[in-house]
Design a protein around this motif. Structure first.
Motif, PDB file in Angstrom:
ATOM      1  N   MET A   1     -52.451 -31.642 -12.353  1.00  0.00           N
ATOM      2  CA  MET A   1     -52.105 -30.888 -13.540  1.00  0.00           C
ATOM      3  C   MET A   1     -53.164 -29.816 -13.772  1.00  0.00           C
ATOM      4  O   MET A   1     -54.357 -30.072 -13.684  1.00  0.00           O
ATOM      5  CB  MET A   1     -52.042 -31.835 -14.739  1.00  0.00           C
ATOM      6  CG  MET A   1     -51.784 -31.103 -16.018  1.00  0.00           C
ATOM      7  SD  MET A   1     -51.464 -32.176 -17.422  1.00  0.00           S
ATOM      8  CE  MET A   1     -53.126 -32.605 -17.879  1.00  0.00           C
TER       9      MET A   1
ATOM     10  N   GLY B   1     -42.725 -22.272 -13.787  1.00  0.00           N
ATOM     11  CA  GLY B   1     -43.023 -23.613 -14.260  1.00  0.00           C
ATOM     12  C   GLY B   1     -41.808 -24.517 -14.170  1.00  0.00           C
ATOM     13  O   GLY B   1     -40.683 -24.041 -14.004  1.00  0.00           O
ATOM     14  N   GLU B   2     -42.073 -25.814 -14.239  1.00  0.00           N
ATOM     15  CA  GLU B   2     -40.994 -26.798 -14.203  1.00  0.00           C
ATOM     16  C   GLU B   2     -41.212 -27.841 -15.286  1.00  0.00           C
ATOM     17  O   GLU B   2     -42.352 -28.163 -15.634  1.00  0.00           O
ATOM     18  CB  GLU B   2     -40.943 -27.503 -12.847  1.00  0.00           C
ATOM     19  CG  GLU B   2     -40.502 -26.610 -11.718  1.00  0.00           C
ATOM     20  CD  GLU B   2     -40.338 -27.359 -10.402  1.00  0.00           C
ATOM     21  OE1 GLU B   2     -39.464 -26.974  -9.628  1.00  0.00           O
ATOM     22  OE2 GLU B   2     -41.107 -28.327 -10.163  1.00  0.00           O
ATOM     23  N   MET B   3     -40.099 -28.336 -15.810  1.00  0.00           N
ATOM     24  CA  MET B   3     -40.117 -29.436 -16.766  1.00  0.00           C
ATOM     25  C   MET B   3     -38.985 -30.370 -16.372  1.00  0.00           C
ATOM     26  O   MET B   3     -37.819 -29.970 -16.391  1.00  0.00           O
ATOM     27  CB  MET B   3     -39.893 -28.925 -18.189  1.00  0.00           C
ATOM     28  CG  MET B   3     -39.874 -30.037 -19.229  1.00  0.00           C
ATOM     29  SD  MET B   3     -39.459 -29.452 -20.878  1.00  0.00           S
ATOM     30  CE  MET B   3     -37.699 -29.174 -20.686  1.00  0.00           C
ATOM     31  N   ASN B   4     -39.342 -31.571 -15.959  1.00  0.00           N
ATOM     32  CA  ASN B   4     -38.349 -32.505 -15.423  1.00  0.00           C
ATOM     33  C   ASN B   4     -37.619 -31.803 -14.281  1.00  0.00           C
ATOM     34  O   ASN B   4     -38.264 -31.328 -13.367  1.00  0.00           O
ATOM     35  CB  ASN B   4     -37.417 -33.013 -16.524  1.00  0.00           C
ATOM     36  CG  ASN B   4     -38.183 -33.729 -17.626  1.00  0.00           C
ATOM     37  OD1 ASN B   4     -39.119 -34.482 -17.352  1.00  0.00           O
ATOM     38  ND2 ASN B   4     -37.812 -33.483 -18.864  1.00  0.00           N
ATOM     39  N   ASP B   5     -36.295 -31.701 -14.332  1.00  0.00           N
ATOM     40  CA  ASP B   5     -35.547 -31.032 -13.255  1.00  0.00           C
ATOM     41  C   ASP B   5     -35.236 -29.573 -13.568  1.00  0.00           C
ATOM     42  O   ASP B   5     -34.447 -28.939 -12.874  1.00  0.00           O
ATOM     43  CB  ASP B   5     -34.240 -31.783 -12.988  1.00  0.00           C
ATOM     44  CG  ASP B   5     -34.496 -33.169 -12.409  1.00  0.00           C
ATOM     45  OD1 ASP B   5     -35.546 -33.362 -11.767  1.00  0.00           O
ATOM     46  OD2 ASP B   5     -33.640 -34.061 -12.595  1.00  0.00           O
ATOM     47  N   TYR B   6     -35.837 -29.036 -14.634  1.00  0.00           N
ATOM     48  CA  TYR B   6     -35.556 -27.653 -15.041  1.00  0.00           C
ATOM     49  C   TYR B   6     -36.667 -26.712 -14.629  1.00  0.00           C
ATOM     50  O   TYR B   6     -37.845 -27.081 -14.633  1.00  0.00           O
ATOM     51  CB  TYR B   6     -35.354 -27.573 -16.558  1.00  0.00           C
ATOM     52  CG  TYR B   6     -33.964 -27.989 -16.952  1.00  0.00           C
ATOM     53  CD1 TYR B   6     -32.979 -27.037 -17.193  1.00  0.00           C
ATOM     54  CD2 TYR B   6     -33.629 -29.332 -17.031  1.00  0.00           C
ATOM     55  CE1 TYR B   6     -31.695 -27.424 -17.528  1.00  0.00           C
ATOM     56  CE2 TYR B   6     -32.347 -29.729 -17.364  1.00  0.00           C
ATOM     57  CZ  TYR B   6     -31.379 -28.764 -17.611  1.00  0.00           C
ATOM     58  OH  TYR B   6     -30.113 -29.149 -17.923  1.00  0.00           O
ATOM     59  N   GLN B   7     -36.281 -25.472 -14.294  1.00  0.00           N
ATOM     60  CA  GLN B   7     -37.248 -24.448 -13.933  1.00  0.00           C
ATOM     61  C   GLN B   7     -37.226 -23.327 -14.963  1.00  0.00           C
ATOM     62  O   GLN B   7     -36.174 -22.984 -15.509  1.00  0.00           O
ATOM     63  CB  GLN B   7     -36.922 -23.861 -12.557  1.00  0.00           C
ATOM     64  CG  GLN B   7     -37.135 -24.844 -11.431  1.00  0.00           C
ATOM     65  CD  GLN B   7     -36.878 -24.235 -10.064  1.00  0.00           C
ATOM     66  OE1 GLN B   7     -35.995 -23.401  -9.904  1.00  0.00           O
ATOM     67  NE2 GLN B   7     -37.648 -24.669  -9.078  1.00  0.00           N
TER      68      GLN B   7
ATOM     69  N   VAL C   1     -33.864 -20.275 -17.950  1.00  0.00           N
ATOM     70  CA  VAL C   1     -34.157 -21.705 -17.922  1.00  0.00           C
ATOM     71  C   VAL C   1     -32.910 -22.378 -17.369  1.00  0.00           C
ATOM     72  O   VAL C   1     -31.812 -22.241 -17.933  1.00  0.00           O
ATOM     73  CB  VAL C   1     -34.484 -22.263 -19.324  1.00  0.00           C
ATOM     74  CG1 VAL C   1     -34.828 -23.748 -19.233  1.00  0.00           C
ATOM     75  CG2 VAL C   1     -35.628 -21.487 -19.967  1.00  0.00           C
TER      76      VAL C   1
END
Length: 121
Positions: free
Chosen positions: A1, A25-31, A98
Motif C-alpha cells: 500500500m 486506481g482500483e477499489m475492489n473490482d472497480y477501476q 469508474v
C-alpha cells in the motif's frame, strides 16, 4: 500500500491521446480511469455494467437514442447498463470513468477507438 495521494492534474499531464482511458486506481473490482476526450466517440453499450462519467475539466455531452445530457466541470452522470450512448466533446474535456476492471471502452462496437485495457498512468 502506498501512502501517497493520486494527483489528478499530474496524471492527466501524462495522457496525450484522446479516447484512451488510463487507470489511476482500483477499489475492489472497480477501476478509476482518466481520459481526455475530443470530438465524436462511437455508439456503444456496456451490457453488464453501469458506467460513471465525472467531468474534471471542460464540457461534454452524452447522446442517447432518445435524448442527451450535458456535463460540465464538477458534474457526473451514471449511464445505466445496456443503454446505448455516444460521448462527445467539442473541445478537449478531461473526465474520470469508474467501471469494473476489464470493461472495453467501446463495448461490443469495437473499431479504431477501442483502447487497450488496464493501462496505468
Amino acid at each position: 500500500m502506498t501512502l501517497e495521494p493520486v494527483n489528478l492534474k499530474e496524471k492527466l499531464s501524462k495522457i496525450t491521446d484522446h479516447w484512451s482511458p488510463k487507470v489511476i486506481g482500483e477499489m475492489n473490482d472497480y477501476q478509476f480511469k482518466l481520459v481526455k476526450i475530443q470530438g465524436d466517440f462511437v455508439w456503444h453499450e456496456h451490457k453488464e455494467t453501469d458506467e460513471v462519467f465525472f467531468v474534471i475539466e471542460g464540457e461534454m455531452m452524452i447522446e442517447f437514442r432518445d435524448g442527451m445530457v450535458s456535463l460540465r466541470k464538477g458534474e457526473m452522470f451514471v449511464v445505466p447498463k445496456g443503454v446505448q450512448h455516444k460521448p462527445y466533446a467539442e473541445r478537449e474535456c478531461h473526465i474520470m470513468l469508474v467501471e469494473p476492471r476489464g470493461v472495453v471502452n467501446t463495448g461490443e462496437a469495437g473499431g479504431e477507438l477501442t483502447a487497450e485495457n488496464d493501462k496505468w498512468v
